[in-house]
Design an enzyme around this catalytic site. Sequence first.
Site, mmCIF file in Angstrom:
data_model
loop_
_atom_site.group_PDB
_atom_site.id
_atom_site.type_symbol
_atom_site.label_atom_id
_atom_site.label_comp_id
_atom_site.label_asym_id
_atom_site.label_seq_id
_atom_site.Cartn_x
_atom_site.Cartn_y
_atom_site.Cartn_z
ATOM 1 N N SER A 7 42.745 48.036 25.462
ATOM 2 C CA SER A 7 41.404 47.401 25.860
ATOM 3 C C SER A 7 40.319 47.748 24.706
ATOM 4 O O SER A 7 40.046 48.709 24.575
ATOM 5 C CB SER A 7 40.882 47.847 27.139
ATOM 6 O OG SER A 7 39.367 47.381 27.205
ATOM 7 N N HIS A 31 43.576 43.482 25.340
ATOM 8 C CA HIS A 31 42.685 43.149 26.529
ATOM 9 C C HIS A 31 41.331 43.175 25.955
ATOM 10 O O HIS A 31 40.760 44.031 25.310
ATOM 11 C CB HIS A 31 42.967 44.270 27.593
ATOM 12 C CG HIS A 31 42.354 44.203 28.798
ATOM 13 N ND1 HIS A 31 42.882 43.271 29.896
ATOM 14 C CD2 HIS A 31 41.186 44.451 29.339
ATOM 15 C CE1 HIS A 31 42.058 43.271 30.696
ATOM 16 N NE2 HIS A 31 41.089 43.972 30.495
ATOM 17 N N ASP A 33 37.520 42.571 27.149
ATOM 18 C CA ASP A 33 36.702 42.646 28.405
ATOM 19 C C ASP A 33 35.416 42.102 28.127
ATOM 20 O O ASP A 33 34.432 42.522 27.342
ATOM 21 C CB ASP A 33 36.232 44.014 28.732
ATOM 22 C CG ASP A 33 37.625 44.850 29.299
ATOM 23 O OD1 ASP A 33 38.159 44.216 30.271
ATOM 24 O OD2 ASP A 33 38.107 45.906 28.772
ATOM 25 N N MET A 35 31.848 40.870 29.633
ATOM 26 C CA MET A 35 30.989 41.210 30.562
ATOM 27 C C MET A 35 29.705 40.464 30.413
ATOM 28 O O MET A 35 29.178 40.533 29.129
ATOM 29 C CB MET A 35 30.785 42.778 30.704
ATOM 30 C CG MET A 35 32.036 43.404 30.949
ATOM 31 S SD MET A 35 31.836 45.214 31.208
ATOM 32 C CE MET A 35 33.367 45.791 30.872
ATOM 33 N N HIS A 64 39.661 39.150 29.735
ATOM 34 C CA HIS A 64 39.263 39.369 31.207
ATOM 35 C C HIS A 64 37.766 39.109 31.464
ATOM 36 O O HIS A 64 36.867 39.758 30.653
ATOM 37 C CB HIS A 64 39.470 40.883 31.329
ATOM 38 C CG HIS A 64 39.088 41.565 32.853
ATOM 39 N ND1 HIS A 64 38.916 42.865 33.225
ATOM 40 C CD2 HIS A 64 38.756 40.995 33.912
ATOM 41 C CE1 HIS A 64 38.634 42.922 34.388
ATOM 42 N NE2 HIS A 64 38.501 41.852 34.798
ATOM 43 N N MET A 66 34.640 39.130 33.341
ATOM 44 C CA MET A 66 33.849 39.522 34.213
ATOM 45 C C MET A 66 32.250 38.966 34.204
ATOM 46 O O MET A 66 31.730 39.552 33.765
ATOM 47 C CB MET A 66 33.691 41.230 34.062
ATOM 48 C CG MET A 66 34.851 41.645 34.493
ATOM 49 S SD MET A 66 35.038 43.657 33.645
ATOM 50 C CE MET A 66 35.881 43.158 32.012
ATOM 51 N N MET A 134 42.292 45.474 39.700
ATOM 52 C CA MET A 134 41.300 46.700 39.113
ATOM 53 C C MET A 134 41.576 47.853 39.824
ATOM 54 O O MET A 134 41.516 48.058 41.021
ATOM 55 C CB MET A 134 39.874 46.129 39.267
ATOM 56 C CG MET A 134 39.637 44.883 38.371
ATOM 57 S SD MET A 134 39.841 44.913 36.575
ATOM 58 C CE MET A 134 38.598 46.700 36.184
ATOM 59 N N ASP A 172 44.383 47.733 35.580
ATOM 60 C CA ASP A 172 43.375 47.991 34.612
ATOM 61 C C ASP A 172 42.035 48.918 35.092
ATOM 62 O O ASP A 172 41.682 48.628 36.080
ATOM 63 C CB ASP A 172 42.600 46.524 34.200
ATOM 64 C CG ASP A 172 41.455 46.552 33.206
ATOM 65 O OD1 ASP A 172 41.448 47.658 32.782
ATOM 66 O OD2 ASP A 172 40.522 45.560 33.201
#
Length: 221
Positions: A7, A31, A33, A35, A64, A66, A134, A172
């Site tokens: 990540s 990965h 992330d 957000m 991913h 979020m 998660m 994750d």
Amino acid sequence: MGKIAPSILSADFAVLAAEVERVRAQADLLHVDVMDGHFVPNLTIGAPVVKCLRPHTDLYLDCHLMIDNPGDLLDDFAKAGADSCTVHVELGDPRPLFDRMRAHGMRVGLVHNPETPLDAVLPFLEEIDILLFMSVHPGFGGQSFIPEVLDKLRAARQIVDERGLAVELEIDGGINVATAPIAAAAGADILVSGSAIFHADDPAAAAKAIRDAAWPELVPS
Ligand code: DX5
Ligand code: ZN
């Protein structure tokens, strides 16, 4: 064959391409992330960074999301070169998002938080490529693994195998050499790891250590 997904949340964003290069030899996916400061209390990166990263690596970019409004940004991620986007089931019916991802030729991921029951994602198993568990509360790297998630992972593994589905089970949060074997034994196909890899002096060696801990039967003797 299990996969390791470093990540980049824990990488040095100022030199991201170099960070990816440092881990490339032991990374099966990257990965990413995303957000938004609303769905989770942290703000990170978006499609422009994926677009910048894309020419620097041929690794699979596992995004991913979020964020509260994935539907508004899927087109941007597809155009930026994301291989898959993974959306949170907590936002409501994900099917329209799946359709959009397929239309763009992206693979489809669905993710659920630690306290969300497995029942919330089971209706979609036949329609997705990745089911993400998660194992921390989303928002930050470096948190401790929540072992209660393993029961859901084991149950999903059994269902996926019984039905002969191709969906990959990904986990994750809090994955390191101590937790990787437990997650792999519970049935994870893909281990995401951020701080345990990028905060190490040698990220590729750290990723290999996690891989070898998770799947020791694959280590040449
Ligand atoms: C947390 C992110 C994770 C994070 C994992 O919200 O979804 O991908 O990078 O970091 P570690 O491996 O440090 O728990
Ligand atoms: Zn993540």
